[in-house]
Design a protein around this motif. Structure first.
Motif, PDB file in Angstrom:
ATOM      1  N   GLY A  30    -101.239 -81.101  17.136  1.00  0.00           N
ATOM      2  CA  GLY A  30    -101.375 -79.963  18.039  1.00  0.00           C
ATOM      3  C   GLY A  30    -100.876 -78.690  17.376  1.00  0.00           C
ATOM      4  N   PRO A  31    -101.248 -77.557  17.941  1.00  0.00           N
ATOM      5  CA  PRO A  31    -100.864 -76.280  17.350  1.00  0.00           C
ATOM      6  C   PRO A  31     -99.349 -76.051  17.418  1.00  0.00           C
ATOM      7  N   ILE A  32     -98.865 -75.286  16.467  1.00  0.00           N
ATOM      8  CA  ILE A  32     -97.455 -74.923  16.418  1.00  0.00           C
ATOM      9  C   ILE A  32     -97.255 -73.737  17.365  1.00  0.00           C
ATOM     10  N   THR A  33     -96.247 -73.822  18.213  1.00  0.00           N
ATOM     11  CA  THR A  33     -96.002 -72.741  19.167  1.00  0.00           C
ATOM     12  C   THR A  33     -95.221 -71.610  18.511  1.00  0.00           C
ATOM     13  N   ASP A  34     -95.282 -70.440  19.119  1.00  0.00           N
ATOM     14  CA  ASP A  34     -94.501 -69.291  18.630  1.00  0.00           C
ATOM     15  C   ASP A  34     -93.011 -69.602  18.659  1.00  0.00           C
ATOM     16  N   GLU A  35     -92.587 -70.356  19.648  1.00  0.00           N
ATOM     17  CA  GLU A  35     -91.172 -70.713  19.755  1.00  0.00           C
ATOM     18  C   GLU A  35     -90.745 -71.623  18.594  1.00  0.00           C
ATOM     19  N   GLU A  36     -91.596 -72.561  18.239  1.00  0.00           N
ATOM     20  CA  GLU A  36     -91.290 -73.439  17.101  1.00  0.00           C
ATOM     21  C   GLU A  36     -91.219 -72.653  15.800  1.00  0.00           C
ATOM     22  N   ILE A  37     -92.135 -71.727  15.627  1.00  0.00           N
ATOM     23  CA  ILE A  37     -92.121 -70.885  14.425  1.00  0.00           C
ATOM     24  C   ILE A  37     -90.846 -70.068  14.374  1.00  0.00           C
ATOM     25  N   GLN A  38     -90.464 -69.467  15.487  1.00  0.00           N
ATOM     26  CA  GLN A  38     -89.250 -68.653  15.513  1.00  0.00           C
ATOM     27  C   GLN A  38     -88.010 -69.495  15.249  1.00  0.00           C
ATOM     28  N   ALA A  39     -87.968 -70.704  15.795  1.00  0.00           N
ATOM     29  CA  ALA A  39     -86.817 -71.587  15.561  1.00  0.00           C
ATOM     30  C   ALA A  39     -86.694 -71.920  14.079  1.00  0.00           C
ATOM     31  N   LEU A  40     -87.811 -72.179  13.426  1.00  0.00           N
ATOM     32  CA  LEU A  40     -87.780 -72.475  11.993  1.00  0.00           C
ATOM     33  C   LEU A  40     -87.383 -71.248  11.172  1.00  0.00           C
TER      34      LEU A  40
ATOM     35  N   GLN B 256     -80.564 -68.590   8.688  1.00  0.00           N
ATOM     36  CA  GLN B 256     -79.199 -69.126   8.717  1.00  0.00           C
ATOM     37  C   GLN B 256     -78.862 -69.798   7.385  1.00  0.00           C
ATOM     38  N   ALA B 257     -79.782 -70.583   6.857  1.00  0.00           N
ATOM     39  CA  ALA B 257     -79.548 -71.255   5.576  1.00  0.00           C
ATOM     40  C   ALA B 257     -79.369 -70.234   4.457  1.00  0.00           C
ATOM     41  N   ARG B 258     -80.148 -69.159   4.487  1.00  0.00           N
ATOM     42  CA  ARG B 258     -80.007 -68.108   3.466  1.00  0.00           C
ATOM     43  C   ARG B 258     -78.658 -67.399   3.588  1.00  0.00           C
ATOM     44  N   ARG B 259     -78.226 -67.147   4.826  1.00  0.00           N
ATOM     45  CA  ARG B 259     -76.913 -66.515   5.019  1.00  0.00           C
ATOM     46  C   ARG B 259     -75.803 -67.413   4.493  1.00  0.00           C
ATOM     47  N   GLU B 260     -75.893 -68.704   4.809  1.00  0.00           N
ATOM     48  CA  GLU B 260     -74.881 -69.649   4.344  1.00  0.00           C
ATOM     49  C   GLU B 260     -74.873 -69.736   2.818  1.00  0.00           C
TER      50      GLU B 260
END
Length: 86
Positions: free
Chosen positions: A58-68, A74-78
């Motif tokens: 199924g298609p990826i939702t905008d919310e899923e994209i934003q969460a990723l 966050q990983a880049r900041r860390e």
């Protein structure tokens, strides 16, 4: 070892060709165009993978994209924090 090359004739709008020539630098227009085509092939391959994944899951939702995106930021900041702490 360098990959074998071939000589090809292509046609493109003059303004694009001149802009590419101006930006190509010491590596030359052929290398610049080859790199651009390689990037486009990578994008095409990624689009095909996305189509296959969306057909299966199924298609990826905008919310899923934003969460990723949030996870990536966050990983880049860390990683940056670890680099400054060393």
């Amino acid at each position: 070892m360098s990959e074998p090359t071939g000589k090809y004739s292509i046609t493109m709008p003059r303004d694009i060709a001149e802009a590419a020539r101006a930006r190509s630098g010491p590596s030359g227009l052929s290398a610049y165009v080859a790199a651009a085509v390689a990037r486009q092939i990578e994008r095409d391959n990624l689009s095909e993978l996305i189509q296959v994944a969306e057909a299966e899951h199924g298609p990826i939702t905008d919310e899923e994209i934003q969460a990723l995106r949030d996870q990536l930021h966050q990983a880049r900041r860390e990683q940056a924090d670890r680099g400054t702490a060393a």
